[in-house]
Design a protein around this motif. Structure first.
Motif, PDB file in Angstrom:
ATOM      1  N   GLU A  12       0.940  -1.423  -0.044  1.00  0.00           N
ATOM      2  CA  GLU A  12      -0.060   0.050   0.022  1.00  0.00           C
ATOM      3  C   GLU A  12       0.873   1.198  -0.045  1.00  0.00           C
ATOM      4  OE1 GLU A  12      -3.211  -0.204  -0.126  1.00  0.00           O
ATOM      5  OE2 GLU A  12      -3.631  -2.277   0.068  1.00  0.00           O
ATOM      6  N   ARG A  13       0.230   2.318  -0.103  1.00  0.00           N
ATOM      7  CA  ARG A  13       1.210   3.731  -0.087  1.00  0.00           C
ATOM      8  C   ARG A  13       1.891   3.920   1.150  1.00  0.00           C
ATOM      9  NH1 ARG A  13       1.039   9.206   0.763  1.00  0.00           N
ATOM     10  NH2 ARG A  13      -0.677   9.334   2.343  1.00  0.00           N
ATOM     11  N   THR A  14       1.090   3.383   2.376  1.00  0.00           N
ATOM     12  CA  THR A  14       2.008   3.850   3.689  1.00  0.00           C
ATOM     13  C   THR A  14       2.473   2.692   4.323  1.00  0.00           C
ATOM     14  OG1 THR A  14      -0.262   3.335   4.732  1.00  0.00           O
ATOM     15  CG2 THR A  14       0.353   5.539   4.278  1.00  0.00           C
ATOM     16  N   HIS A  15       2.080   1.375   3.726  1.00  0.00           N
ATOM     17  CA  HIS A  15       2.727   0.189   4.366  1.00  0.00           C
ATOM     18  C   HIS A  15       2.707  -1.056   3.669  1.00  0.00           C
ATOM     19  CE1 HIS A  15      -1.691  -0.131   4.666  1.00  0.00           C
ATOM     20  NE2 HIS A  15      -1.732  -1.332   4.884  1.00  0.00           N
ATOM     21  N   THR A  16       3.059  -2.172   3.843  1.00  0.00           N
ATOM     22  CA  THR A  16       2.996  -3.351   3.628  1.00  0.00           C
ATOM     23  C   THR A  16       1.966  -4.277   4.404  1.00  0.00           C
ATOM     24  OG1 THR A  16       5.011  -4.234   4.397  1.00  0.00           O
ATOM     25  CG2 THR A  16       5.126  -3.226   2.059  1.00  0.00           C
ATOM     26  N   PHE A  17       1.523  -5.236   3.991  1.00  0.00           N
ATOM     27  CA  PHE A  17       0.483  -6.319   4.642  1.00  0.00           C
ATOM     28  C   PHE A  17       0.945  -7.537   4.184  1.00  0.00           C
ATOM     29  CE2 PHE A  17      -3.448  -8.625   4.819  1.00  0.00           C
ATOM     30  CZ  PHE A  17      -3.310  -8.861   6.340  1.00  0.00           C
ATOM     31  N   ALA A  18       1.356  -8.397   4.860  1.00  0.00           N
ATOM     32  CA  ALA A  18       1.699  -9.833   4.611  1.00  0.00           C
ATOM     33  C   ALA A  18       1.041 -10.753   5.503  1.00  0.00           C
ATOM     34  CB  ALA A  18       3.180 -10.082   4.890  1.00  0.00           C
ATOM     35  N   ILE A  19       0.468 -11.788   4.537  1.00  0.00           N
ATOM     36  CA  ILE A  19      -0.098 -13.099   5.445  1.00  0.00           C
ATOM     37  C   ILE A  19       0.761 -14.159   5.070  1.00  0.00           C
ATOM     38  CG2 ILE A  19      -2.102 -14.595   5.576  1.00  0.00           C
ATOM     39  CD1 ILE A  19      -3.689 -12.279   3.873  1.00  0.00           C
ATOM     40  N   TRP A  20       1.097 -14.808   6.350  1.00  0.00           N
ATOM     41  CA  TRP A  20       2.076 -15.943   6.265  1.00  0.00           C
ATOM     42  C   TRP A  20       1.309 -17.133   6.759  1.00  0.00           C
ATOM     43  CZ3 TRP A  20       7.502 -14.906   5.575  1.00  0.00           C
ATOM     44  CH2 TRP A  20       7.872 -13.766   5.607  1.00  0.00           C
ATOM     45  N   ARG A  36       3.541  -3.475   8.317  1.00  0.00           N
ATOM     46  CA  ARG A  36       4.840  -2.702   8.384  1.00  0.00           C
ATOM     47  C   ARG A  36       4.693  -1.248   7.776  1.00  0.00           C
ATOM     48  NH1 ARG A  36      10.047  -6.642   7.363  1.00  0.00           N
ATOM     49  NH2 ARG A  36       9.588  -8.330   8.931  1.00  0.00           N
ATOM     50  N   LEU A  37       4.801  -0.451   8.408  1.00  0.00           N
ATOM     51  CA  LEU A  37       4.942   0.867   7.946  1.00  0.00           C
ATOM     52  C   LEU A  37       6.051   1.148   7.273  1.00  0.00           C
ATOM     53  CD1 LEU A  37       3.626   3.384  11.178  1.00  0.00           C
ATOM     54  CD2 LEU A  37       2.478   2.950   8.803  1.00  0.00           C
ATOM     55  N   LYS A  38       5.829   2.125   6.208  1.00  0.00           N
ATOM     56  CA  LYS A  38       6.903   2.389   5.150  1.00  0.00           C
ATOM     57  C   LYS A  38       7.707   3.558   6.071  1.00  0.00           C
ATOM     58  CE  LYS A  38       4.945   0.686   0.788  1.00  0.00           C
ATOM     59  NZ  LYS A  38       4.464   1.211  -0.585  1.00  0.00           N
ATOM     60  N   PRO A  39       8.951   3.605   5.602  1.00  0.00           N
ATOM     61  CA  PRO A  39       9.686   4.906   6.002  1.00  0.00           C
ATOM     62  C   PRO A  39       9.024   5.902   6.010  1.00  0.00           C
ATOM     63  CG  PRO A  39      11.398   3.360   5.004  1.00  0.00           C
ATOM     64  CD  PRO A  39       9.839   2.943   4.621  1.00  0.00           C
ATOM     65  N   GLY A  40       9.030   6.996   7.007  1.00  0.00           N
ATOM     66  CA  GLY A  40       8.330   8.251   6.897  1.00  0.00           C
ATOM     67  C   GLY A  40       6.967   8.334   7.172  1.00  0.00           C
ATOM     68  N   PHE A  41       6.254   7.125   7.262  1.00  0.00           N
ATOM     69  CA  PHE A  41       4.571   7.199   7.893  1.00  0.00           C
ATOM     70  C   PHE A  41       4.763   6.990   9.336  1.00  0.00           C
ATOM     71  CE2 PHE A  41       4.592   6.561   3.113  1.00  0.00           C
ATOM     72  CZ  PHE A  41       3.854   7.493   3.010  1.00  0.00           C
ATOM     73  N   LYS A  42       3.713   7.628   9.845  1.00  0.00           N
ATOM     74  CA  LYS A  42       3.500   7.486  11.286  1.00  0.00           C
ATOM     75  C   LYS A  42       2.104   6.653  11.418  1.00  0.00           C
ATOM     76  CE  LYS A  42       6.320  11.080  13.170  1.00  0.00           C
ATOM     77  NZ  LYS A  42       7.377  10.424  13.076  1.00  0.00           N
ATOM     78  N   THR A  43       1.329   6.588  10.505  1.00  0.00           N
ATOM     79  CA  THR A  43      -0.089   6.036  10.434  1.00  0.00           C
ATOM     80  C   THR A  43      -0.280   5.176   9.345  1.00  0.00           C
ATOM     81  OG1 THR A  43      -1.140   7.889   9.629  1.00  0.00           O
ATOM     82  CG2 THR A  43      -0.913   7.752  12.036  1.00  0.00           C
ATOM     83  N   TYR A  44      -1.321   4.136   9.483  1.00  0.00           N
ATOM     84  CA  TYR A  44      -1.457   3.295   8.300  1.00  0.00           C
ATOM     85  C   TYR A  44      -2.614   3.897   7.501  1.00  0.00           C
ATOM     86  CZ  TYR A  44       1.408  -0.004  10.635  1.00  0.00           C
ATOM     87  OH  TYR A  44       2.299  -0.961  11.159  1.00  0.00           O
TER      88      TYR A  44
END
Length: 70
Positions: A12-20, A36-44
């Motif tokens: 996503e723009r602000t984060h990644t989402f993984a299902i293991w 996991r938030l991407k660098p520079g973001f504080k909210t999803y």
């Protein structure tokens, strides 16, 4: 990760989402969700089709997961 593990990753723009999804090959499995938030973001953020708008949220919490192995 091993031969008994499947991973579905969404970026996503602000984060990644993984299902293991992991199985031992004998009828037992487990599932883990990871945000996991991407660098520079504080909210999803994500698109909410019901709201027809972007919604912000804090760290997601998983209350329950389940899987079935056949």
């Amino acid at each position: 990760m091993n031969a008994g593990t499947l991973v579905r990753l969404t970026a996503e723009r602000t984060h990644t989402f993984a299902i293991w999804l992991t199985t031992d090959g004998k009828g037992s499995c487990s599932v883990r969700l990871e945000w996991r938030l991407k660098p520079g973001f504080k909210t999803y953020e994500r698109w909410d089709p019901r709201e027809q708008d972007t919604v912000e949220f804090g760290q997601p919490v998983v209350n329950r997961t389940s899987c079935s192995a056949f």
